[in-house]
Design a protein around this motif. Structure first.
Motif, PDB file in Angstrom:
ATOM      1  N   LYS A   8       1.004  -1.294   0.092  1.00 57.19           N
ATOM      2  CA  LYS A   8       0.068   0.062  -0.110  1.00 57.19           C
ATOM      3  C   LYS A   8       1.002   1.116  -0.157  1.00 57.19           C
ATOM      4  N   VAL A   9       0.395   2.318  -0.935  1.00 56.46           N
ATOM      5  CA  VAL A   9       1.493   3.383  -1.062  1.00 56.46           C
ATOM      6  C   VAL A   9       0.431   4.573  -0.648  1.00 56.46           C
ATOM      7  N   LEU A  10       1.164   5.619   0.039  1.00 54.36           N
ATOM      8  CA  LEU A  10       0.574   7.023   0.291  1.00 54.36           C
ATOM      9  C   LEU A  10       1.141   8.060  -0.899  1.00 54.36           C
ATOM     10  N   THR A  11       0.573   8.636  -1.672  1.00 52.61           N
ATOM     11  CA  THR A  11       0.902   9.667  -2.292  1.00 52.61           C
ATOM     12  C   THR A  11       0.727  10.848  -1.600  1.00 52.61           C
ATOM     13  N   PHE A  12       2.045  11.649  -1.594  1.00 52.64           N
ATOM     14  CA  PHE A  12       1.983  12.701  -0.839  1.00 52.64           C
ATOM     15  C   PHE A  12       2.671  13.940  -1.754  1.00 52.64           C
ATOM     16  N   GLU A  13       2.195  15.103  -2.068  1.00 53.85           N
ATOM     17  CA  GLU A  13       2.972  16.021  -2.883  1.00 53.85           C
ATOM     18  C   GLU A  13       3.814  15.464  -3.910  1.00 53.85           C
ATOM     19  N   ASP A  14       3.242  14.556  -4.634  1.00 51.73           N
ATOM     20  CA  ASP A  14       3.618  14.007  -6.001  1.00 51.73           C
ATOM     21  C   ASP A  14       4.944  13.000  -5.714  1.00 51.73           C
ATOM     22  N   LYS A  15       4.830  12.569  -4.339  1.00 53.58           N
ATOM     23  CA  LYS A  15       5.827  11.407  -4.031  1.00 53.58           C
ATOM     24  C   LYS A  15       5.175  10.298  -3.318  1.00 53.58           C
ATOM     25  N   GLU A  16       5.678   9.154  -3.617  1.00 57.77           N
ATOM     26  CA  GLU A  16       5.033   8.008  -3.095  1.00 57.77           C
ATOM     27  C   GLU A  16       5.794   7.272  -1.891  1.00 57.77           C
ATOM     28  N   TYR A  17       4.980   6.960  -0.913  1.00 57.97           N
ATOM     29  CA  TYR A  17       5.692   6.446   0.396  1.00 57.97           C
ATOM     30  C   TYR A  17       4.986   4.990   0.525  1.00 57.97           C
ATOM     31  N   GLU A  18       5.454   4.102   0.939  1.00 56.75           N
ATOM     32  CA  GLU A  18       4.992   2.583   1.292  1.00 56.75           C
ATOM     33  C   GLU A  18       4.280   2.986   2.722  1.00 56.75           C
ATOM     34  N   ILE A  19       3.249   2.378   2.922  1.00 58.50           N
ATOM     35  CA  ILE A  19       2.590   2.545   4.337  1.00 58.50           C
ATOM     36  C   ILE A  19       3.618   1.829   5.188  1.00 58.50           C
ATOM     37  N   ASN A  20       3.962   0.741   4.937  1.00 58.42           N
ATOM     38  CA  ASN A  20       4.655  -0.058   6.058  1.00 58.42           C
ATOM     39  C   ASN A  20       5.943   0.888   6.465  1.00 58.42           C
ATOM     40  N   SER A  21       6.364   1.653   5.834  1.00 62.02           N
ATOM     41  CA  SER A  21       7.694   2.481   6.238  1.00 62.02           C
ATOM     42  C   SER A  21       7.402   3.813   6.990  1.00 62.02           C
ATOM     43  N   LEU A  22       6.038   4.143   7.152  1.00 66.57           N
ATOM     44  CA  LEU A  22       5.821   5.253   7.744  1.00 66.57           C
ATOM     45  C   LEU A  22       5.753   4.990   9.430  1.00 66.57           C
ATOM     46  N   SER A  23       6.249   6.193   9.966  1.00 69.33           N
ATOM     47  CA  SER A  23       6.249   6.153  11.335  1.00 69.33           C
ATOM     48  C   SER A  23       5.072   6.088  11.791  1.00 69.33           C
ATOM     49  N   VAL A  24       4.633   5.594  13.227  1.00 66.40           N
ATOM     50  CA  VAL A  24       3.183   5.997  13.591  1.00 66.40           C
ATOM     51  C   VAL A  24       2.863   7.386  13.861  1.00 66.40           C
ATOM     52  N   GLU A  25       3.872   8.309  14.003  1.00 68.04           N
ATOM     53  CA  GLU A  25       3.276   9.636  13.924  1.00 68.04           C
ATOM     54  C   GLU A  25       2.997  10.084  12.255  1.00 68.04           C
ATOM     55  N   GLN A  26       3.593   9.691  11.393  1.00 65.15           N
ATOM     56  CA  GLN A  26       3.470  10.146  10.096  1.00 65.15           C
ATOM     57  C   GLN A  26       2.018   9.168   9.493  1.00 65.15           C
ATOM     58  N   LEU A  27       1.658   8.227  10.045  1.00 67.99           N
ATOM     59  CA  LEU A  27       0.533   7.412   9.678  1.00 67.99           C
ATOM     60  C   LEU A  27      -0.382   8.200  10.126  1.00 67.99           C
ATOM     61  N   ALA A  28      -0.596   8.674  11.359  1.00 68.01           N
ATOM     62  CA  ALA A  28      -1.558   9.516  12.062  1.00 68.01           C
ATOM     63  C   ALA A  28      -1.585  10.739  11.380  1.00 68.01           C
ATOM     64  N   TYR A  29      -0.810  11.432  10.998  1.00 69.91           N
ATOM     65  CA  TYR A  29      -1.105  12.924  10.150  1.00 69.91           C
ATOM     66  C   TYR A  29      -1.679  12.172   8.847  1.00 69.91           C
ATOM     67  N   ALA A  30      -1.236  11.186   8.051  1.00 71.52           N
ATOM     68  CA  ALA A  30      -1.671  11.007   6.741  1.00 71.52           C
ATOM     69  C   ALA A  30      -3.258  10.430   6.821  1.00 71.52           C
ATOM     70  N   ASN A  31      -3.368   9.644   8.076  1.00 69.88           N
ATOM     71  CA  ASN A  31      -5.199   9.421   8.276  1.00 69.88           C
ATOM     72  C   ASN A  31      -5.746  10.762   8.783  1.00 69.88           C
ATOM     73  N   HIS A  32      -5.251  11.700   9.243  1.00 65.99           N
ATOM     74  CA  HIS A  32      -5.958  12.919   9.708  1.00 65.99           C
ATOM     75  C   HIS A  32      -6.323  13.669   8.383  1.00 65.99           C
ATOM     76  N   LEU A  33      -5.306  13.610   7.505  1.00 61.48           N
ATOM     77  CA  LEU A  33      -5.384  14.384   6.161  1.00 61.48           C
ATOM     78  C   LEU A  33      -6.511  13.636   5.483  1.00 61.48           C
ATOM     79  N   THR A  34      -6.541  12.391   5.402  1.00 59.37           N
ATOM     80  CA  THR A  34      -7.676  11.668   4.585  1.00 59.37           C
ATOM     81  C   THR A  34      -8.997  11.885   5.342  1.00 59.37           C
ATOM     82  N   ASP A  35      -9.173  11.804   6.481  1.00 59.45           N
ATOM     83  CA  ASP A  35     -10.372  12.389   7.258  1.00 59.45           C
ATOM     84  C   ASP A  35     -10.951  13.760   7.080  1.00 59.45           C
TER      85      ASP A  35
END
Length: 71
Positions: free
Chosen positions: A10-37
């Motif tokens: 699973k990949v997160l695209t943020f500002e035209d760059k892709e990041y694997e979800i599994n490589s995100l820190s807990v903090e980064q994942l929380a920020y991404a979830n907040h943005l999605t919400d």
């Protein structure tokens, strides 16, 4: 027999760059979830705003019509 396909990471695209979800820190994942919400809430609120605008117009038209027919 059905061949089992390898799942793509699973990949997160943020500002035209892709990041694997599994490589995100807990903090980064929380920020991404907040943005999605927040994006979901913005879309929902836009939808509600459109409904309210149409309802407002409809009731305004009905009130105008009732005044015109009373004259």
């Amino acid at each position: 027999m059905v061949k089992k396909q390898k799942e793509q990471p699973k990949v997160l695209t943020f500002e035209d760059k892709e990041y694997e979800i599994n490589s995100l820190s807990v903090e980064q994942l929380a920020y991404a979830n907040h943005l999605t919400d927040i994006q979901n809430k913005q879309a929902t609120n836009q939808f509600i705003a459109e409904q309210l605008a149409m309802s407002h117009k409809g009731f305004s038209d009905l009130l105008r019509e009732s005044f015109n027919s009373a004259e």
